[in-house]
Design an enzyme around this catalytic site. Structure first.
Site, PDB file in Angstrom:
ATOM      1  N   LYS A  19     103.191  51.346  58.710  1.00 18.01           N
ATOM      2  CA  LYS A  19     103.422  49.942  58.347  1.00 18.01           C
ATOM      3  C   LYS A  19     103.059  49.028  59.520  1.00 18.01           C
ATOM      4  O   LYS A  19     102.948  49.506  60.665  1.00 18.01           O
ATOM      5  CB  LYS A  19     104.896  49.761  57.970  1.00 18.01           C
ATOM      6  CG  LYS A  19     105.858  50.065  59.117  1.00 18.01           C
ATOM      7  CD  LYS A  19     107.308  50.107  58.643  1.00 18.01           C
ATOM      8  CE  LYS A  19     108.245  50.395  59.813  1.00 18.01           C
ATOM      9  NZ  LYS A  19     109.631  50.617  59.366  1.00 18.01           N
ATOM     10  N   TYR A  42     102.789  25.671  83.302  1.00 19.14           N
ATOM     11  CA  TYR A  42     103.529  24.516  82.773  1.00 19.14           C
ATOM     12  C   TYR A  42     104.815  24.288  83.548  1.00 19.14           C
ATOM     13  O   TYR A  42     105.475  25.218  83.978  1.00 19.14           O
ATOM     14  CB  TYR A  42     103.852  24.737  81.297  1.00 19.14           C
ATOM     15  CG  TYR A  42     102.637  24.613  80.399  1.00 19.14           C
ATOM     16  CD1 TYR A  42     102.001  23.394  80.240  1.00 19.14           C
ATOM     17  CD2 TYR A  42     102.151  25.718  79.719  1.00 19.14           C
ATOM     18  CE1 TYR A  42     100.888  23.267  79.407  1.00 19.14           C
ATOM     19  CE2 TYR A  42     101.043  25.613  78.879  1.00 19.14           C
ATOM     20  CZ  TYR A  42     100.421  24.385  78.735  1.00 19.14           C
ATOM     21  OH  TYR A  42      99.335  24.265  77.922  1.00 19.14           O
TER      22      TYR A  42
HETATM   23  C1  LIG Z   1     110.002  51.893  59.837  1.00 15.85           C
HETATM   24  C2  LIG Z   1     110.677  52.901  59.012  1.00 15.85           C
HETATM   25  C3  LIG Z   1     110.719  54.246  59.398  1.00 15.85           C
HETATM   26  C4  LIG Z   1     110.250  54.715  60.756  1.00 15.85           C
HETATM   27  O1  LIG Z   1     111.379  54.732  61.609  1.00 15.85           O
HETATM   28  P1  LIG Z   1     111.231  55.046  63.158  1.00 15.85           P
HETATM   29  O2  LIG Z   1     112.605  54.865  63.695  1.00 15.85           O
HETATM   30  O3  LIG Z   1     110.269  54.054  63.687  1.00 15.85           O
HETATM   31  O4  LIG Z   1     110.748  56.440  63.252  1.00 15.85           O
HETATM   32  C5  LIG Z   1     111.266  55.169  58.529  1.00 15.85           C
HETATM   33  N1  LIG Z   1     111.750  54.780  57.333  1.00 15.85           N
HETATM   34  C6  LIG Z   1     111.751  53.489  56.939  1.00 15.85           C
HETATM   35  C7  LIG Z   1     112.329  53.124  55.629  1.00 15.85           C
HETATM   36  C8  LIG Z   1     111.221  52.510  57.753  1.00 15.85           C
HETATM   37  O5  LIG Z   1     111.225  51.234  57.359  1.00 15.85           O
END
Ligand SMILES: *Cc1c(COP(=O)(O)O)cnc(C)c1O
Length: 400
Positions: free
Chosen positions: A61, A289
């Site tokens: 993702k 800045y």
């Molecule tokens: C992002 C996500 C993961 C991955 O989890 P990590 O702690 O990054 O390994 C697993 N399951 C879901 C539902 C997620 O949203």
């Protein structure tokens, strides 16, 4: 003010891959994120080792946590991952368009989603509410497919998934559509709020709740073949949370998911940019800045084209440093949208030299974990925050 002559940026490109063409015009990126696909391969092997019979889902993702979803997915699948996981419909369809045909699960969509493209592309869908089951059954009917669903239960995180009081109803409807041949319940799943502490009562309570959901599903006549609960941290250190499939996100990218523990994961991303300009300035020179930073001695300043729009957190001003020739150089003054200024002291730094924002840390450069500390966040936010104009480049020795 005394300015030292800076050498101009060399006209030749630093590397062939660094150049690309946009609309036929050759372009040279000023900043790049180099992704070590061998590290992704290594991390996949580490995380797939403890995984259950259905293997490991590479969670790609948010553009593969900023690394590039398709490239990470391809590498992970070649080295032991069996599933891909993303959040949205667009991300899932983009992976299919890239030719990735592995089992693929998505878990967030709007109430207006019709799922026709999703089902036609053979993508599994997470479902935590009866309304979505009905839409999916309808779409399966219209497209002449079977909807593969993973029923999601809330086991205590109070985020996605059906709450306890809706489980029976959700499962009954799923069973009904399954009997009608419109839907197949392939998975039952949930997500953990805190798998970092294996003795935490809340973690054990979530596992008990998941067991209860499994029993409720069985009582409803369902037999989901894939139960999954574990993220990276749980997969590595909570055996009773492993079940059939391990969903690995952060560990895949080489960030150790359990604070204070090392599983030998290797950070995959290096973010660096070429210094555009150097100048010698006297003590008392205000920088950026405000200014709210003044040089405390005669020193050399180096301009780096990475700013908060590229993922350098603005709130790290005063704490952050980048590495030049293996030496940490503090960010002088406020982080701008597109650039930071480094105080490099008397280091012999010239325009065209590389400043490393983050990397594995092997050469003394800051890590994503260190940036997270400076910014008061987690490494996930640092990695996913690396901006779109930082060109991704892929390196690999043992993958084609
Ligand atoms: C992002 C996500 C993961 C991955 O989890 P990590 O702690 O990054 O390994 C697993 N399951 C879901 C539902 C997620 O949203």
């Amino acid at each position: 003010m005394v300015f030292r002559m800076s050498r101009a940026v060399p006209h030749h490109a630093p590397s062939v891959e660094f150049n690309a063409s946009i609309g036929g015009r050759a372009v040279t990126a000023m900043a790049e994120a180099v992704v070590d696909l061998d590290a992704i391969a290594h991390n996949t092997r580490v995380l797939a080792a403890p995984a259950g019979p259905a293997g490991m889902m590479a969670v790609v993702k948010a553009g593969g946590f900023g690394h590039g979803a398709a490239e990470v997915a391809r590498t992970a699948l070649r080295h032991g991952a069996t599933w891909l996981g993303v959040t949205s419909v667009d991300e899932a369809l983009a992976l299919r368009a890239e030719g990735l045909s592995a089992p693929l699960l998505l878990w967030l969509y709007p109430p207006t989603e019709t799922f026709e493209a999703v089902l036609s592309a053979g993508i599994d869908v997470s479902v935590g509410a009866v309304a979505a089951l009905e839409v999916l059954a309808d779409a399966a009917d219209r497209t002449g497919t079977i909807a593969n669903v993973h029923l999601k239960v809330d086991t205590g995180m109070s985020r996605g998934g059906a709450p306890l009081e809706e489980w029976a109803q959700l499962f009954a409807w799923a069973r009904k559509f399954e009997s009608a041949g419109l839907l197949r319940v392939r998975g039952l799943w949930s997500h953990l709020a805190n798998a970092e502490n294996p003795e935490s009562p809340a973690l054990l309570a979530q596992i008990r709740e998941f067991e209860a959901a499994r029993q409720t599903a069985t009582a409803a006549g369902l037999a989901p073949p894939i139960l999954h609960l574990a993220n990276s941290a749980a997969g590595l250190q909570v055996p009773q949370a492993r079940y059939d499939l391990l969903r690995a996100g952060i560990g895949l990218y080489g960030i150790e998911p359990v604070p204070g523990k090392s599983y030998g994961l290797r950070p995959a991303m290096t973010v660096r940019a070429q210094i555009l300009l150097t100048k010698r300035v006297p003590a008392g020179t205000g920088v950026s800045y405000g200014p709210d930073f003044f040089t405390d001695r005669e020193t050399t300043l180096a301009l780096v084209p990475l700013g908060f729009a590229d993922g350098v957190p603005r709130q790290t001003g005063g704490r952050a440093s980048l590495s030049v020739h293996g030496v940490r150089c503090p960010v002088a003054g406020r982080v701008s949208m597109d650039q930071v200024v480094l105080d490099v002291g008397d280091l012999p730094v010239r325009a065209g030299d590389w400043a490393v924002m983050l990397g594995p840390g092997d050469l003394g450069e800051p890590t994503a974990a260190e940036w997270a500390e400076w910014a008061g966040t987690n490494p996930h936010e640092i990695l996913t925050g690396i901006g779109a104009r930082v060109r991704r480049r892929y390196e690999s020795r043992d993958t084609p």
